[in-house]
Design a protein around this motif. Sequence first.
Motif, PDB file in Angstrom:
ATOM      1  N   THR A 105      38.087  48.633  40.295  1.00  0.00           N
ATOM      2  CA  THR A 105      37.653  48.114  40.699  1.00  0.00           C
ATOM      3  C   THR A 105      35.953  46.731  40.132  1.00  0.00           C
ATOM      4  O   THR A 105      35.927  46.122  41.088  1.00  0.00           O
ATOM      5  CB  THR A 105      36.604  48.948  41.750  1.00  0.00           C
ATOM      6  OG1 THR A 105      35.850  49.388  41.414  1.00  0.00           O
ATOM      7  CG2 THR A 105      37.675  49.853  42.922  1.00  0.00           C
ATOM      8  N   THR A 106      35.505  46.970  39.011  1.00  0.00           N
ATOM      9  CA  THR A 106      34.610  45.820  38.683  1.00  0.00           C
ATOM     10  C   THR A 106      34.920  44.936  38.030  1.00  0.00           C
ATOM     11  O   THR A 106      36.381  45.367  37.331  1.00  0.00           O
ATOM     12  CB  THR A 106      33.188  47.189  38.087  1.00  0.00           C
ATOM     13  OG1 THR A 106      34.348  47.464  36.629  1.00  0.00           O
ATOM     14  CG2 THR A 106      32.818  47.690  38.617  1.00  0.00           C
TER      15      THR A 106
ATOM     16  N   SER B 170      33.327  35.932  40.324  1.00  0.00           N
ATOM     17  CA  SER B 170      33.224  36.776  40.948  1.00  0.00           C
ATOM     18  C   SER B 170      33.442  36.801  42.269  1.00  0.00           C
ATOM     19  O   SER B 170      33.588  37.574  43.197  1.00  0.00           O
ATOM     20  CB  SER B 170      31.015  36.442  40.626  1.00  0.00           C
ATOM     21  OG  SER B 170      31.336  36.993  38.806  1.00  0.00           O
TER      22      SER B 170
ATOM     23  N   TRP C 292      36.649  37.541  42.993  1.00  0.00           N
ATOM     24  CA  TRP C 292      36.905  39.056  42.460  1.00  0.00           C
ATOM     25  C   TRP C 292      36.423  40.091  43.920  1.00  0.00           C
ATOM     26  O   TRP C 292      37.414  41.093  44.123  1.00  0.00           O
ATOM     27  CB  TRP C 292      35.873  39.215  41.549  1.00  0.00           C
ATOM     28  CG  TRP C 292      36.859  40.311  40.673  1.00  0.00           C
ATOM     29  CD1 TRP C 292      36.305  41.935  41.043  1.00  0.00           C
ATOM     30  CD2 TRP C 292      37.413  40.796  40.079  1.00  0.00           C
ATOM     31  NE1 TRP C 292      36.552  42.228  40.614  1.00  0.00           N
ATOM     32  CE2 TRP C 292      38.049  42.303  39.666  1.00  0.00           C
ATOM     33  CE3 TRP C 292      39.157  40.004  39.463  1.00  0.00           C
ATOM     34  CZ2 TRP C 292      39.252  43.079  38.949  1.00  0.00           C
ATOM     35  CZ3 TRP C 292      40.108  41.231  38.620  1.00  0.00           C
ATOM     36  CH2 TRP C 292      40.172  41.949  38.824  1.00  0.00           C
ATOM     37  N   SER C 293      35.010  39.671  44.182  1.00  0.00           N
ATOM     38  CA  SER C 293      34.298  40.727  44.599  1.00  0.00           C
ATOM     39  C   SER C 293      35.151  40.597  46.308  1.00  0.00           C
ATOM     40  O   SER C 293      35.104  41.651  47.284  1.00  0.00           O
ATOM     41  CB  SER C 293      32.689  40.656  44.813  1.00  0.00           C
ATOM     42  OG  SER C 293      32.640  39.416  45.332  1.00  0.00           O
TER      43      SER C 293
ATOM     44  N   GLN D  45      38.172  42.419  46.396  1.00  0.00           N
ATOM     45  CA  GLN D  45      38.401  44.018  46.069  1.00  0.00           C
ATOM     46  C   GLN D  45      38.028  44.736  47.278  1.00  0.00           C
ATOM     47  O   GLN D  45      38.072  45.873  47.874  1.00  0.00           O
ATOM     48  CB  GLN D  45      36.806  44.668  45.375  1.00  0.00           C
ATOM     49  CG  GLN D  45      37.517  43.412  44.064  1.00  0.00           C
ATOM     50  CD  GLN D  45      38.546  45.049  43.573  1.00  0.00           C
ATOM     51  OE1 GLN D  45      38.801  46.256  44.049  1.00  0.00           O
ATOM     52  NE2 GLN D  45      39.030  44.566  42.152  1.00  0.00           N
TER      53      GLN D  45
END
Length: 164
Positions: A20-21, A35, A38-39, A42
């Motif tokens: 998850t990171t 980022s 990705w976030s 997620q």
Amino acid sequence: MKATTAVLAVLATTFAAAQTTAPTLASCGAANVFSLCWSTEQVNRVGCTPPGPGGTMEQYYGCLCKSSGVLVQCFEQCRDSPDYAGQRQTWVNDQASNCRAAGAFAPTTTTTSSSTSATGVVVTVTATATPTGKASSSSAGPVIHIGKYVAAAGAAAPLAALLL
């Protein structure tokens, strides 16, 4: 095959839950865009929950398959990173596992259709819908029966047209 699918399913779920990171990509010129990509995904991926009432394993793994594909695309922001290939490949593998699992749980449907003309020409077609969504037809293809003779549709079509 079912046992292998079950093992793959458990591994894919375990892997997905553990990742998850955001990966660290050295020297990424667009690290902020990566980022954000990705976030955001997620957050969407959290919606891929194991099936409960009304849900199926096919839907669950289909959701993970799609989400993994988006995460793979996030890496395109960091092609300049020396970590790009290795980190991206991890998610390409994750996507392939989830897509295979979704396909393993998808139903397969086979349909056969026949029709007879007034002159006695019978045309039979068998088609199969596969888990990947690609259709296939019987190995012989459509067959036309004319009296006691049988021929593939392509070869018999001109003759059948004359008899109709």
